[in-house]
Write an enzyme that holds these catalytic residues in place. Structure first.
Site, short mmCIF file in Angstrom:
data_model
loop_
_atom_site.label_atom_id
_atom_site.label_comp_id
_atom_site.label_asym_id
_atom_site.label_seq_id
_atom_site.Cartn_x
_atom_site.Cartn_y
_atom_site.Cartn_z
N ASP A 7 50.46 36.56 48.81
CA ASP A 7 49.34 35.67 48.52
C ASP A 7 49.94 34.36 48.02
OD1 ASP A 7 46.69 34.75 48.06
OD2 ASP A 7 46.76 35.41 45.98
N SER A 8 49.07 33.39 47.80
CA SER A 8 49.55 32.12 47.25
C SER A 8 49.83 32.22 45.76
CB SER A 8 48.50 31.02 47.50
OG SER A 8 47.29 31.32 46.83
N TYR B 77 46.28 27.44 48.40
CA TYR B 77 46.20 27.42 49.86
C TYR B 77 44.88 26.82 50.35
CZ TYR B 77 50.29 30.31 51.15
OH TYR B 77 51.56 30.79 51.39
N GLY B 78 43.82 26.94 49.56
CA GLY B 78 42.49 26.57 50.02
C GLY B 78 42.35 25.19 50.61
N CYS C 43 45.27 37.40 51.17
CA CYS C 43 44.74 36.04 50.97
C CYS C 43 43.76 35.76 52.09
CB CYS C 43 45.89 35.03 50.99
SG CYS C 43 45.37 33.29 50.99
N ASN C 44 42.53 35.41 51.74
CA ASN C 44 41.52 35.13 52.76
C ASN C 44 41.88 33.91 53.60
OD1 ASN C 44 38.64 36.77 52.28
ND2 ASN C 44 39.96 36.71 50.48
N SER C 45 42.36 32.85 52.95
CA SER C 45 42.70 31.62 53.68
C SER C 45 43.80 31.90 54.70
CB SER C 45 43.16 30.53 52.71
OG SER C 45 42.14 30.20 51.80
N GLU D 178 44.41 30.69 38.07
CA GLU D 178 45.84 30.42 37.98
C GLU D 178 46.26 29.87 36.62
OE1 GLU D 178 48.32 31.22 39.89
OE2 GLU D 178 47.12 32.09 41.51
N CYS E 286 37.84 35.42 48.25
CA CYS E 286 39.18 34.98 47.88
C CYS E 286 39.70 36.05 46.93
CB CYS E 286 39.15 33.61 47.20
SG CYS E 286 40.73 33.10 46.48
N THR E 287 40.94 36.47 47.12
CA THR E 287 41.44 37.58 46.30
C THR E 287 41.64 37.18 44.84
OG1 THR E 287 43.70 37.10 47.08
CG2 THR E 287 42.47 38.85 48.20
N HIS E 288 41.56 35.89 44.53
CA HIS E 288 41.57 35.47 43.13
C HIS E 288 40.23 35.79 42.44
CE1 HIS E 288 45.05 33.08 44.37
NE2 HIS E 288 45.26 32.74 43.11
#
Length: 299
Positions: free
Chosen positions: A12-13, A44-45, A75-77, A153, A185-187
């Site tokens: 992921d980012s 990444y978005g 990561c969805n993006s 983050e 979004c996995t966040h």
């Protein structure tokens, strides 16, 4: 005979993909994971599709070079940008996060109205609209929520500023009467408390983490790749940016599995313009990649 003790590669980012890693560890406790956070290039978005492809393929090449037995794009993006390329590029299974969340939302909704919050890259890619094409009776309300990644983050999960930002993002979802909300979004699952507080008890929150782990379980079983548990699992974590910050946040969000974080040295991404031209040529000459998710039959 393949070495089934090899790790599952996850990337992921940043820390968001740890929600997927947590579910995989819980559902498959004998499996080792090798997690790479591309923190040097986050978020990444806001990035272009060409940039996302460059970053994601760079990290996945790194994982494949370390002999992982499966790739999980947590990561969805990145899933929206690079899934087809990854399935054509690598000869190991590649699992993503968009279709598992879609399946769960279709099963969860009672009134046929589903909202999705995601990064700009995910929403603009129309990945969820494409996924819901197999469920034409579902109305989808998609909203870009780019600021939420920044809250995660920096470890901020409870504040009045966060609540007000979420209220703004959820207004069109609530106006449409959605009874189900995909955390696209996995966040975002790391903000479940705040999101649930604003959305209310009548809205079901859908995270892709558990559903993605189920896909990982199914593919490992069906392909004979599952670890037999003879040896204790070994979990490795790397970050392309600040390892100390990732370790601090990672231990908070994942737990004691993070013992240390190594620095992942990446080559500089390919020039975006050249990459875009190359990818356009590939898209003109290639068909769609394999679907590891089984979403068509699941919907």
């Amino acid at each position: 005979m393949p070495d089934n003790s090899r790790a599952i590669g996850i990337f992921d980012s940043g820390v968001g993909g740890l929600t997927v890693a947590r579910s995989i560890i819980d559902q498959l406790p004998h499996e080792s994971i090798f997690y790479v956070a591309d923190t040097a290039n986050q978020p990444y978005g806001p990035k272009s599709i060409a940039q996302l492809r460059a970053y994601a393929l760079e990290v996945m090449d790194h994982l494949v070079e370390h002999d992982v037995k499966m790739l999980v794009i947590a990561c969805n993006s990145a899933s929206a940008a690079v899934l087809r390329d990854a399935r054509e590029r690598y000869d190991i299974p590649v699992v993503e996060v968009v279709l598992p969340a879609t399946r769960r939302a279709v099963r969860a909704t009672r009134n046929g109205r589903v909202g999705v919050l995601g990064t700009r890259a995910t929403i603009q890619s129309m990945a969820y609209h494409d996924a819901f094409a197999a469920a034409p009776d579902v109305e989808l309300v998609a909203v870009a929520a780019p600021l939420l990644v920044e809250f995660v983050e920096r470890g901020e999960t409870m504040s009045e500023e966060l609540i007000e930002v979420i209220r703004g993002y959820l207004e069109p979802v609530q106006d449409a009467g959605c009874d189900t909300l995909i955390l696209g979004c996995t966040h975002y699952p790391l903000l479940t408390g705040a999101l649930s507080y604003v959305a209310g008890d009548g809205v079901t929150l859908v995270s892709s983490a558990e559903e993605t782990a189920k896909d990982v379980y199914r593919i490992l079983h069906d392909r004979g790749l599952a670890c037999d548990g003879a040896a204790a699992p070994l979990h490795r974590f790397r970050a392309t940016g600040d390892t100390a910050l990732f370790e601090q946040l990672g231990r908070r969000f994942l737990g004691p599995e993070i013992q240390a974080v190594e620095r992942a040295g990446m080559r500089l991404p390919v020039n975006e313009g050249l990459l875009g031209e190359r990818e356009q040529g590939r898209e003109r000459g290639s068909g769609h990649g394999r679907d590891e998710s089984g979403v068509g039959s699941a919907l």
